[in-house]
Design a protein around this motif. Structure first.
Motif, PDB file in Angstrom:
ATOM      1  N   ASP A 174       0.796  -1.109   0.127  1.00 40.62           N
ATOM      2  CA  ASP A 174      -0.105   0.006  -0.058  1.00 40.62           C
ATOM      3  C   ASP A 174       0.822   1.292   0.033  1.00 40.62           C
ATOM      4  OD1 ASP A 174      -2.287  -1.659   0.172  1.00 40.62           O
ATOM      5  OD2 ASP A 174      -2.603  -1.479   2.164  1.00 40.62           O
ATOM      6  N   VAL A 175       1.891   1.375   0.798  1.00 43.87           N
ATOM      7  CA  VAL A 175       2.699   2.420   1.030  1.00 43.87           C
ATOM      8  C   VAL A 175       3.626   2.739  -0.449  1.00 43.87           C
ATOM      9  CG1 VAL A 175       4.606   3.495   2.246  1.00 43.87           C
ATOM     10  CG2 VAL A 175       2.893   2.308   3.433  1.00 43.87           C
ATOM     11  N   LEU A 176       4.119   1.634  -0.891  1.00 41.22           N
ATOM     12  CA  LEU A 176       4.987   1.527  -2.122  1.00 41.22           C
ATOM     13  C   LEU A 176       4.467   2.027  -3.179  1.00 41.22           C
ATOM     14  CD1 LEU A 176       7.700  -1.150  -1.118  1.00 41.22           C
ATOM     15  CD2 LEU A 176       7.908   1.306  -0.598  1.00 41.22           C
ATOM     16  N   LEU A 177       3.061   1.633  -3.352  1.00 41.46           N
ATOM     17  CA  LEU A 177       2.531   2.080  -4.605  1.00 41.46           C
ATOM     18  C   LEU A 177       2.333   3.567  -4.554  1.00 41.46           C
ATOM     19  CD1 LEU A 177      -0.374  -0.625  -5.104  1.00 41.46           C
ATOM     20  CD2 LEU A 177       1.758  -0.527  -6.354  1.00 41.46           C
ATOM     21  N   LYS A 178       2.075   3.967  -3.517  1.00 45.65           N
ATOM     22  CA  LYS A 178       1.821   5.722  -3.503  1.00 45.65           C
ATOM     23  C   LYS A 178       3.036   6.236  -3.460  1.00 45.65           C
ATOM     24  CE  LYS A 178      -2.340   5.633  -0.422  1.00 45.65           C
ATOM     25  NZ  LYS A 178      -2.713   5.827   0.882  1.00 45.65           N
ATOM     26  N   ALA A 179       4.123   5.699  -2.914  1.00 44.36           N
ATOM     27  CA  ALA A 179       5.426   6.259  -3.097  1.00 44.36           C
ATOM     28  C   ALA A 179       5.741   6.475  -4.314  1.00 44.36           C
ATOM     29  CB  ALA A 179       6.586   5.355  -2.131  1.00 44.36           C
ATOM     30  N   ARG A 180       5.689   5.442  -5.087  1.00 43.13           N
ATOM     31  CA  ARG A 180       6.142   5.350  -6.524  1.00 43.13           C
ATOM     32  C   ARG A 180       5.509   6.509  -7.411  1.00 43.13           C
ATOM     33  NH1 ARG A 180       9.030   1.811  -4.141  1.00 43.13           N
ATOM     34  NH2 ARG A 180       9.824   4.162  -3.453  1.00 43.13           N
ATOM     35  N   ALA A 181       4.387   6.622  -7.271  1.00 47.02           N
ATOM     36  CA  ALA A 181       3.618   7.523  -7.913  1.00 47.02           C
ATOM     37  C   ALA A 181       3.808   8.902  -7.364  1.00 47.02           C
ATOM     38  CB  ALA A 181       1.835   7.345  -7.682  1.00 47.02           C
ATOM     39  N   ILE A 182       3.997   9.329  -6.017  1.00 43.95           N
ATOM     40  CA  ILE A 182       4.337  10.547  -5.641  1.00 43.95           C
ATOM     41  C   ILE A 182       5.791  10.880  -6.297  1.00 43.95           C
ATOM     42  CG2 ILE A 182       4.714  11.952  -3.741  1.00 43.95           C
ATOM     43  CD1 ILE A 182       2.551  10.535  -2.234  1.00 43.95           C
ATOM     44  N   GLU A 183       6.743  10.018  -6.083  1.00 42.50           N
ATOM     45  CA  GLU A 183       8.058  10.546  -6.419  1.00 42.50           C
ATOM     46  C   GLU A 183       8.525  10.619  -7.746  1.00 42.50           C
ATOM     47  OE1 GLU A 183      10.410   7.417  -4.415  1.00 42.50           O
ATOM     48  OE2 GLU A 183      10.033   5.759  -6.073  1.00 42.50           O
TER      49      GLU A 183
END
Length: 253
Positions: A174-183
């Motif tokens: 959950d966290v890393l999907l969002k991180a890849r999108a944001i960064e």
């Protein structure tokens, strides 16, 4: 572009049953692009000997091609395949009506001994479809941001992750999907499976994340198909208004 996420409960090594289930979901929802999980037609087979289909005669790959032609759409998902040279690949296919591309998983899951049986890929793969540039990635790749970094991997508009990600590590998914999108200021499409196999329980969490990290669709924890609209105009507005990518660290291979 409308993207459909097919969150499948892959039946162990039952190719025909998994094809039948995926076919029904594709007929339930009209979309430009359909995304299936990692090794969707067999489940996550660590030991591919006797299980992986030959790429040249693969029933699963042939079905992907036939459905892409029938519905004039794109279909992606990974398969365990054997090649003519005797090697095995966890190969993420992207199939359209007129063409076919693939990406071989770079980061093999050594914790589960995937690396002992499969040969890894070496470089990221970007395909263009409906004016979108799509970076293909597979499961464990999600944990390695440098490999998928915008500009280093290439210039893209969305990352597509197909996975067999267990419920015990769901928070990281959950966290890393969002991180890849944001960064990377991009859309992220993550499609996981549900159900269980001999070693793991899977609780889905397939999702589409926008470039700001907002969840556009969440498939929850049951077998289903869900969909979301991706907008290039929206992506370009976000990138032009807040130019984070101009200041990114540059890497070379």
């Amino acid at each position: 572009m409308k993207v459909a996420l097919i969150q499948l409960d892959s039946q162990w090594c039952d190719v025909r049953q998994n094809i039948a289930r995926a076919s029904q979901y594709m007929r339930d929802v009209e979309a430009d692009m359909y995304v299936l999980p990692e090794m969707w037609s067999t489940g996550f087979v660590i030991k591919p000997q006797g299980v992986a289909e030959s790429e040249s005669t693969s029933t699963s790959l042939q079905w992907m091609r036939e459905m892409a032609f029938e519905k004039d759409c794109a279909i992606c998902g990974s398969l365990a395949v054997s090649l003519a040279d005797g090697s095995y690949r966890n190969r993420h296919y992207f199939v359209t009506k007129n063409s076919s591309f693939f990406y071989d998983k770079k980061h093999l899951f050594s914790h589960g001994k995937e690396d002992l049986n499969y040969q890894h890929g070496d470089v990221p793969v970007i395909v263009k479809y409906k004016d979108f540039r799509l970076l293909l990635q597979t499961c464990y790749d999600l944990r390695f941001p440098c490999f998928s970094r915008y500009g280093r991997a290439g210039e893209y508009d969305a990352i597509v992750y197909v996975a067999n990600w267990p419920s015990s590590r769901r928070l990281a998914w959950d966290v890393l999907l969002k991180a890849r999108a944001i960064e990377n200021q991009c859309y992220v499409i993550g499609v996981n499976r549900v159900g269980s196999d001999e070693t793991c329980i899977y609780d889905g969490g397939s999702a589409v994340i926008d470039p700001l990290g907002r969840i556009l669709v969440d498939a929850k924890d049951k077998e289903n198909v869900s969909s979301a609209e991706l907008s290039l105009d929206n992506l370009q507005k976000i990138r032009s208004r807040f130019r984070v990518l101009d200041d990114r660290d540059l890497f070379t291979y």
